[in-house]
Design an enzyme around this catalytic site. Structure first.
Site, PDB file in Angstrom:
ATOM      1  N   GLY A  46       6.571  13.135 -17.066  1.00 50.26           N
ATOM      2  CA  GLY A  46       7.581  13.900 -16.346  1.00 50.26           C
ATOM      3  C   GLY A  46       8.863  13.975 -17.157  1.00 50.26           C
ATOM      4  N   GLN A  51      17.891  14.516 -18.214  1.00 46.34           N
ATOM      5  CA  GLN A  51      17.552  13.785 -19.444  1.00 46.34           C
ATOM      6  C   GLN A  51      17.778  14.608 -20.710  1.00 46.34           C
ATOM      7  OE1 GLN A  51      13.603  12.634 -17.624  1.00 46.34           O
ATOM      8  NE2 GLN A  51      13.927  10.858 -18.916  1.00 46.34           N
ATOM      9  N   CYS A  92      10.318   5.080 -18.839  1.00 41.87           N
ATOM     10  CA  CYS A  92      11.184   6.266 -18.832  1.00 41.87           C
ATOM     11  C   CYS A  92      11.440   6.687 -20.263  1.00 41.87           C
ATOM     12  CB  CYS A  92      12.507   5.947 -18.129  1.00 41.87           C
ATOM     13  SG  CYS A  92      13.627   7.360 -18.037  1.00 41.87           S
ATOM     14  N   LEU A  93      11.345   7.980 -20.517  1.00 41.68           N
ATOM     15  CA  LEU A  93      11.599   8.485 -21.870  1.00 41.68           C
ATOM     16  C   LEU A  93      13.039   8.220 -22.301  1.00 41.68           C
ATOM     17  CD1 LEU A  93       9.675  11.884 -21.651  1.00 41.68           C
ATOM     18  CD2 LEU A  93       8.950   9.811 -22.876  1.00 41.68           C
ATOM     19  N   HIS A 134      10.720   9.253  -9.267  1.00 45.48           N
ATOM     20  CA  HIS A 134      11.438   8.871 -10.492  1.00 45.48           C
ATOM     21  C   HIS A 134      12.283  10.044 -11.011  1.00 45.48           C
ATOM     22  CE1 HIS A 134      11.401   6.854 -14.642  1.00 45.48           C
ATOM     23  NE2 HIS A 134      11.749   8.091 -14.942  1.00 45.48           N
ATOM     24  N   GLU A 135      11.682  11.240 -11.030  1.00 45.91           N
ATOM     25  CA  GLU A 135      12.400  12.418 -11.541  1.00 45.91           C
ATOM     26  C   GLU A 135      13.523  12.840 -10.597  1.00 45.91           C
ATOM     27  OE1 GLU A 135      11.719  12.756 -14.428  1.00 45.91           O
ATOM     28  OE2 GLU A 135       9.650  12.075 -14.532  1.00 45.91           O
ATOM     29  N   HIS A 138      16.529  10.870 -11.271  1.00 42.82           N
ATOM     30  CA  HIS A 138      17.303  11.344 -12.438  1.00 42.82           C
ATOM     31  C   HIS A 138      18.297  12.427 -12.014  1.00 42.82           C
ATOM     32  CE1 HIS A 138      15.698   9.288 -15.925  1.00 42.82           C
ATOM     33  NE2 HIS A 138      14.444   9.645 -15.681  1.00 42.82           N
TER      34      HIS A 138
END
Ligand code: GNR
Ligand code: NI
Length: 170
Positions: A46, A51, A92-93, A134-135, A138
């Site tokens: 995702g 981000q 997480c990226l 999670h997204e 963000h």
């Protein structure tokens, strides 16, 4: 298409609250396509616009094995969450190489615009459910490490800052 730079924790821009998209136009479709390319390139499941330093409510996801089922959520809203919770490892990226356990709703129902600008409703469970939550975090400026203890978060912060310094040197 273009690969976008992904912000690294604890970059303060990750704390920005995203604004609703007012119109799904060519600019938003380009953003979606660039985010998908960046997500696939980084091998993530995702990616939230936050981000990539774009503070609008846009999410892309793909939890399929073959990485051929992109999901696009624009202006997402959760309309239902299961009482049942799950507790599993998250990564997480924006916080590379860090994994820790977080509590999430086991199932969620989301309502969002798609890349086509149409309103869709979709139900998620398993990794996809965790990913949606999670997204969406963000988009309100929240990174998963905020759920960890202050001690763990502080260690992660220190590690990330050191890594950023080391990366700059070589
Ligand atoms: O690639 C990702 N994997 C992942 C694994 C468990 C729970 C959440 C995620 S999302 C993450 C990509 C990312 O950082 N999205 O914001
Ligand atoms: Ni993330």
């Amino acid at each position: 298409m273009a690969k976008l730079n992904i912000l690294r924790y604890p970059d303060p821009r990750l704390y920005t609250v995203a604004k609703a998209v007012t119109q799904v136009d060519a600019r938003i479709r380009q953003l979606v396509d660039d985010m998908l390319e960046s997500m696939y390139d980084a091998e993530g499941v995702g990616l939230a616009a936050t981000q990539v330093d774009v503070h609008e409510r846009v999410i892309v996801m793909d939890t399929s094995e073959l990485r051929d089922q992109p999901i696009v959520l624009i202006n997402p809203e959760l309309i239902a969450r299961s009482e049942e919770m799950t507790f599993g490892d998250e990564g997480c990226l924006s916080v590379p190489a860090i994994y820790d356990r977080v509590h999430r709703h086991a199932r969620v129902t989301a309502r969002a615009l798609g890349r086509d600008g149409e309103l869709h409703e979709f139900e998620a469970e398993g990794l996809l459910s965790v990913c949606v939550q999670h997204e969406m975090d963000h988009l309100i400026g929240k990174v998963f490490v905020e759920y960890l203890s202050p001690l763990k978060r502080d260690r992660i912060r220190t590690k990330m800052l050191k890594k950023a310094r080391d990366d700059e040197r070589d």
